[in-house]
Scaffold this active site. Structure first.
Site, PDB file in Angstrom:
ATOM      1  N   SER A 146       0.894  -1.304   0.079  1.00 32.04           N
ATOM      2  CA  SER A 146       0.037   0.180  -0.002  1.00 32.04           C
ATOM      3  C   SER A 146       0.855   1.181  -0.029  1.00 32.04           C
ATOM      4  O   SER A 146       2.005   1.254   0.504  1.00 32.04           O
ATOM      5  CB  SER A 146      -0.847  -0.008   1.070  1.00 32.04           C
ATOM      6  OG  SER A 146      -1.549   1.405   1.687  1.00 32.04           O
ATOM      7  N   TYR A 159      -1.887  -0.687  10.629  1.00 26.47           N
ATOM      8  CA  TYR A 159      -2.049  -0.979   9.167  1.00 26.47           C
ATOM      9  C   TYR A 159      -0.771  -0.405   8.567  1.00 26.47           C
ATOM     10  O   TYR A 159      -0.096  -1.042   7.807  1.00 26.47           O
ATOM     11  CB  TYR A 159      -3.266  -0.258   8.423  1.00 26.47           C
ATOM     12  CG  TYR A 159      -3.444  -0.262   7.147  1.00 26.47           C
ATOM     13  CD1 TYR A 159      -3.711  -1.635   6.407  1.00 26.47           C
ATOM     14  CD2 TYR A 159      -2.862   0.422   6.150  1.00 26.47           C
ATOM     15  CE1 TYR A 159      -4.280  -2.052   5.427  1.00 26.47           C
ATOM     16  CE2 TYR A 159      -3.124   0.408   4.785  1.00 26.47           C
ATOM     17  CZ  TYR A 159      -3.584  -0.999   4.480  1.00 26.47           C
ATOM     18  OH  TYR A 159      -3.792  -1.197   2.832  1.00 26.47           O
TER      19      TYR A 159
END
Length: 258
Positions: A146, A159
């Site tokens: 990501s 995350y």
């Protein structure tokens, strides 16, 4: 299309929806054999299977928790049973987790994200690499990271940490296996318009998010899938240890334009 991918076998974790679904479907267009993985969405997996077959590929689905060794083993066993080998491992399964200030986050909330995103990616890579090494297969491991491996994500420390971990895992694995002809790379998507991405749905959040993207548009899952197909093809034969950002320029610090 990449002719060298025809007949190759891939596992794509978390491929019942979103980016994983798009990658699996693109592999179908490449006439590949695909093991579709789901954890809680069998109907989505069935849809992915049908599209792969319509696209000209072969496919089978497996319910499995990728954070568990037995889940990953079930995926590998299925690939070997149905297609005889494994050439490409796509570690796509990911979990955002709850949003909370770090000092208020429970260990359980932290651990679940780390288990799926980091441990799941490691277990998938490990199983694939073990098979490739034993069978002298010059294969590919592709990890879906990501932009938050580079951009801190507020109130979502677990995350960002997990994606930063995937970056370094990718580079370390690439270094370890480059001389064996096994390539390990990552893709770091930005804001992709999937069915579950709320940032691309509500107008207020859409406009807020678009300000962070120099291209002023959200990405499509198919655009990430196109990058995936290239990275695992022979067209990218000299690429390993790389992270390919598919983010519309999100990591280019667009605030500098203001």
């Amino acid at each position: 299309m990449y002719k060298d991918l025809t007949g190759k076998t891939a596992i794509v974790t978390g491929s019942s929806k979103g980016i994983g679904k798009a990658i699996a479907e693109r592999f179908g267009k490449e006439k590949m054999n695909v093991v579709v993985n789901y954890h809680s969405d069998p109907s989505g997996a069935d849809e992915t299977l049908e599209i792969i077959k319509q696209n000209g590929g072969k496919a089978v689905s497996v319910e499995a928790d990728v954070s568990k060794e037995e889940g990953i083993q079930a995926l590998l066993d299925t690939a070997l049973e149905h297609f005889g080998t494994l050439d490409v491992m796509v570690n796509n399964s990911g979990f955002n987790g709850v949003e909370a200030m770090p000092h208020e986050m429970s260990l359980e909330d932290w651990q679940r994200v780390i288990d799926v995103n980091v441990t799941g990616t490691f277990l998938g890579a490990k199983a694939a690499l073990n098979h490739m090494m034993k069978n002298n297969i010059k294969g590919n491991v592709l990890n879906i990271s990501s932009v938050h491996q580079q951009i801190p994500r507020p109130v979502n420390v677990q995350y960002s940490t997990s994606k930063g971990g995937i970056k370094m895992m990718t580079e370390t694995l690439a270094l370890n296996y480059a001389d064996k002809g096994i390539r390990v790379n990552a893709i770091a998507p930005g804001t992709i318009a999937t069915e579950s991405n709320v940032d691309t749905k509500k107008e207020e959040s859409r406009q807020k998010q678009l300000k962070k993207i120099p291209m002023k548009a959200f990405g499509k899952p198919e655009e990430v899938a196109a990058a995936a197909a290239w990275l695992v093809s022979e067209e990218a034969s000299y690429v390993t240890g790389a992270t390919l950002f598919v983010d519309g320029g999100m990591t280019l610090y667009p605030s500098q334009l203001e």
